[in-house]
Design a protein around this motif. Sequence first.
Motif, PDB file in Angstrom:
ATOM      1  N   GLU A  33       0.830  -1.206   0.000  1.00 51.37           N
ATOM      2  CA  GLU A  33       0.000   0.000   0.000  1.00 51.37           C
ATOM      3  C   GLU A  33       0.863   1.254   0.000  1.00 51.37           C
ATOM      4  OE1 GLU A  33      -2.295  -0.798   3.470  1.00 51.37           O
ATOM      5  OE2 GLU A  33      -3.828  -1.889   2.360  1.00 51.37           O
ATOM      6  N   LEU A  34       1.982   1.217   0.732  1.00 54.49           N
ATOM      7  CA  LEU A  34       2.902   2.355   0.740  1.00 54.49           C
ATOM      8  C   LEU A  34       3.506   2.576  -0.645  1.00 54.49           C
ATOM      9  CD1 LEU A  34       4.803   1.752   4.091  1.00 54.49           C
ATOM     10  CD2 LEU A  34       3.191   3.588   3.611  1.00 54.49           C
ATOM     11  N   ILE A  35       3.849   1.485  -1.335  1.00 57.33           N
ATOM     12  CA  ILE A  35       4.425   1.587  -2.673  1.00 57.33           C
ATOM     13  C   ILE A  35       3.408   2.171  -3.646  1.00 57.33           C
ATOM     14  CG2 ILE A  35       5.258   0.226  -4.645  1.00 57.33           C
ATOM     15  CD1 ILE A  35       6.615  -1.613  -2.564  1.00 57.33           C
ATOM     16  N   VAL A  36       2.176   1.685  -3.584  1.00 52.70           N
ATOM     17  CA  VAL A  36       1.129   2.199  -4.469  1.00 52.70           C
ATOM     18  C   VAL A  36       0.898   3.678  -4.215  1.00 52.70           C
ATOM     19  CG1 VAL A  36      -1.344   2.069  -4.982  1.00 52.70           C
ATOM     20  CG2 VAL A  36      -0.002  -0.017  -4.815  1.00 52.70           C
ATOM     21  N   LYS A  37       0.891   4.062  -2.947  1.00 50.94           N
ATOM     22  CA  LYS A  37       0.692   5.459  -2.586  1.00 50.94           C
ATOM     23  C   LYS A  37       1.809   6.336  -3.147  1.00 50.94           C
ATOM     24  CE  LYS A  37      -0.738   7.918   1.556  1.00 50.94           C
ATOM     25  NZ  LYS A  37      -0.845   7.834   3.007  1.00 50.94           N
ATOM     26  N   ALA A  38       3.061   5.866  -3.045  1.00 55.13           N
ATOM     27  CA  ALA A  38       4.210   6.634  -3.536  1.00 55.13           C
ATOM     28  C   ALA A  38       4.187   6.758  -5.053  1.00 55.13           C
ATOM     29  CB  ALA A  38       5.506   5.979  -3.085  1.00 55.13           C
ATOM     30  N   VAL A  39       3.876   5.677  -5.755  1.00 53.65           N
ATOM     31  CA  VAL A  39       3.842   5.706  -7.219  1.00 53.65           C
ATOM     32  C   VAL A  39       2.687   6.576  -7.702  1.00 53.65           C
ATOM     33  CG1 VAL A  39       3.546   4.293  -9.293  1.00 53.65           C
ATOM     34  CG2 VAL A  39       5.015   3.500  -7.459  1.00 53.65           C
ATOM     35  N   ALA A  40       1.540   6.512  -7.024  1.00 55.89           N
ATOM     36  CA  ALA A  40       0.394   7.320  -7.418  1.00 55.89           C
ATOM     37  C   ALA A  40       0.671   8.813  -7.213  1.00 55.89           C
ATOM     38  CB  ALA A  40      -0.834   6.906  -6.627  1.00 55.89           C
ATOM     39  N   ALA A  41       1.433   9.134  -6.179  1.00 50.33           N
ATOM     40  CA  ALA A  41       1.747  10.531  -5.898  1.00 50.33           C
ATOM     41  C   ALA A  41       2.790  11.094  -6.864  1.00 50.33           C
ATOM     42  CB  ALA A  41       2.242  10.678  -4.467  1.00 50.33           C
ATOM     43  N   LYS A  66      16.460  -2.502   6.156  1.00 48.26           N
ATOM     44  CA  LYS A  66      16.118  -3.694   6.933  1.00 48.26           C
ATOM     45  C   LYS A  66      15.154  -4.613   6.177  1.00 48.26           C
ATOM     46  CE  LYS A  66      14.344  -4.892  11.496  1.00 48.26           C
ATOM     47  NZ  LYS A  66      13.749  -4.354  12.729  1.00 48.26           N
ATOM     48  N   ASN A  67      14.312  -4.036   5.322  1.00 54.48           N
ATOM     49  CA  ASN A  67      13.245  -4.797   4.653  1.00 54.48           C
ATOM     50  C   ASN A  67      13.395  -4.813   3.133  1.00 54.48           C
ATOM     51  OD1 ASN A  67      11.756  -5.311   7.119  1.00 54.48           O
ATOM     52  ND2 ASN A  67      11.282  -3.135   7.085  1.00 54.48           N
ATOM     53  N   LYS A  68      14.610  -4.986   2.637  1.00 59.26           N
ATOM     54  CA  LYS A  68      14.844  -4.994   1.186  1.00 59.26           C
ATOM     55  C   LYS A  68      14.049  -6.092   0.492  1.00 59.26           C
ATOM     56  CE  LYS A  68      19.565  -3.252   1.296  1.00 59.26           C
ATOM     57  NZ  LYS A  68      20.975  -3.607   1.094  1.00 59.26           N
ATOM     58  N   ALA A  69      14.094  -7.278   1.061  1.00 60.73           N
ATOM     59  CA  ALA A  69      13.409  -8.420   0.439  1.00 60.73           C
ATOM     60  C   ALA A  69      11.901  -8.206   0.420  1.00 60.73           C
ATOM     61  CB  ALA A  69      13.747  -9.703   1.190  1.00 60.73           C
ATOM     62  N   ARG A  70      11.374  -7.608   1.471  1.00 60.08           N
ATOM     63  CA  ARG A  70       9.927  -7.354   1.547  1.00 60.08           C
ATOM     64  C   ARG A  70       9.493  -6.355   0.480  1.00 60.08           C
ATOM     65  NH1 ARG A  70       7.570  -7.248   7.437  1.00 60.08           N
ATOM     66  NH2 ARG A  70       8.710  -9.183   7.311  1.00 60.08           N
ATOM     67  N   VAL A  71      10.328  -5.353   0.222  1.00 53.09           N
ATOM     68  CA  VAL A  71      10.025  -4.363  -0.816  1.00 53.09           C
ATOM     69  C   VAL A  71      10.041  -5.029  -2.186  1.00 53.09           C
ATOM     70  CG1 VAL A  71      10.852  -2.251  -1.935  1.00 53.09           C
ATOM     71  CG2 VAL A  71      10.873  -2.418   0.553  1.00 53.09           C
ATOM     72  N   LYS A  72      11.041  -5.884  -2.420  1.00 51.99           N
ATOM     73  CA  LYS A  72      11.130  -6.578  -3.707  1.00 51.99           C
ATOM     74  C   LYS A  72       9.913  -7.462  -3.956  1.00 51.99           C
ATOM     75  CE  LYS A  72      15.996  -7.080  -4.825  1.00 51.99           C
ATOM     76  NZ  LYS A  72      17.059  -8.034  -5.105  1.00 51.99           N
ATOM     77  N   THR A  73       9.525  -8.249  -2.959  1.00 53.24           N
ATOM     78  CA  THR A  73       8.373  -9.140  -3.143  1.00 53.24           C
ATOM     79  C   THR A  73       7.092  -8.343  -3.310  1.00 53.24           C
ATOM     80  OG1 THR A  73       8.153  -9.378  -0.747  1.00 53.24           O
ATOM     81  CG2 THR A  73       9.379 -11.084  -1.915  1.00 53.24           C
ATOM     82  N   ALA A  74       6.989  -7.203  -2.646  1.00 55.28           N
ATOM     83  CA  ALA A  74       5.792  -6.370  -2.800  1.00 55.28           C
ATOM     84  C   ALA A  74       5.709  -5.817  -4.216  1.00 55.28           C
ATOM     85  CB  ALA A  74       5.812  -5.233  -1.785  1.00 55.28           C
ATOM     86  N   ILE A  75       6.849  -5.397  -4.763  1.00 54.49           N
ATOM     87  CA  ILE A  75       6.861  -4.890  -6.136  1.00 54.49           C
ATOM     88  C   ILE A  75       6.475  -5.999  -7.109  1.00 54.49           C
ATOM     89  CG2 ILE A  75       8.345  -4.019  -7.984  1.00 54.49           C
ATOM     90  CD1 ILE A  75       9.887  -2.457  -5.833  1.00 54.49           C
ATOM     91  N   LYS A  76       7.062  -7.185  -6.920  1.00 55.69           N
ATOM     92  CA  LYS A  76       6.736  -8.322  -7.794  1.00 55.69           C
ATOM     93  C   LYS A  76       5.248  -8.641  -7.762  1.00 55.69           C
ATOM     94  CE  LYS A  76      11.056 -10.947  -7.530  1.00 55.69           C
ATOM     95  NZ  LYS A  76      11.648 -12.190  -7.035  1.00 55.69           N
ATOM     96  N   SER A  77       4.661  -8.664  -6.563  1.00 54.22           N
ATOM     97  CA  SER A  77       3.251  -9.027  -6.453  1.00 54.22           C
ATOM     98  C   SER A  77       2.347  -7.946  -7.044  1.00 54.22           C
ATOM     99  CB  SER A  77       2.880  -9.291  -4.996  1.00 54.22           C
ATOM    100  OG  SER A  77       2.943  -8.099  -4.249  1.00 54.22           O
ATOM    101  N   LEU A  78       2.720  -6.681  -6.889  1.00 54.32           N
ATOM    102  CA  LEU A  78       1.917  -5.600  -7.468  1.00 54.32           C
ATOM    103  C   LEU A  78       1.960  -5.626  -8.991  1.00 54.32           C
ATOM    104  CD1 LEU A  78       2.788  -2.706  -5.013  1.00 54.32           C
ATOM    105  CD2 LEU A  78       0.571  -3.818  -5.276  1.00 54.32           C
ATOM    106  N   VAL A  79       3.105  -5.986  -9.560  1.00 58.54           N
ATOM    107  CA  VAL A  79       3.202  -6.116 -11.015  1.00 58.54           C
ATOM    108  C   VAL A  79       2.394  -7.322 -11.481  1.00 58.54           C
ATOM    109  CG1 VAL A  79       4.787  -6.593 -12.934  1.00 58.54           C
ATOM    110  CG2 VAL A  79       5.397  -4.899 -11.214  1.00 58.54           C
ATOM    111  N   ALA A  80       2.461  -8.420 -10.724  1.00 61.25           N
ATOM    112  CA  ALA A  80       1.719  -9.632 -11.091  1.00 61.25           C
ATOM    113  C   ALA A  80       0.212  -9.391 -11.020  1.00 61.25           C
ATOM    114  CB  ALA A  80       2.115 -10.783 -10.182  1.00 61.25           C
TER     115      ALA A  80
END
Length: 126
Positions: A33-41, A66-80
């Motif tokens: 949700e944070l990623i979507v918010k940042a990209v939308a802004a 600290k959460n690099k892997a979590r950011v990567k998986t979130a990006i992958k899932s949002l693209v999927a």
Amino acid sequence: MAERSKFIHMLEYAKKKKTMTSKPKKVGLSVGELIVKAVAASKERNGLSVAALKKALAAGGYDVDKNKARVKTAIKSLVAKGTLVQTKGTRTSGSFKMNKATERERLQEDQRSSSAQQTSHRELCY
């Protein structure tokens, strides 16, 4: 006789309930949700790069290192899912922007929720 006492001891151990302490659920938005918010802004025409996205998350108080892997998986899932579209690069590198179809749906949801809030406010005032 000794084997029987071991067996009974094992049964008693199995019957005991283990109490698990659950961690309290974190309050706030998820990484996706944070990623979507940042990209939308973002007003970038070609989308937001991963580096800029990480800077935006860090500015919002999220610990990216600290959460690099979590950011990567979130990006992958949002693209999927089709929420984000990758404009440059491969996998989790490059630039990303909002999918126009999902952006329209999000705007419609925002309008619905704001109109619902307005009607509830009217009901309270009268």
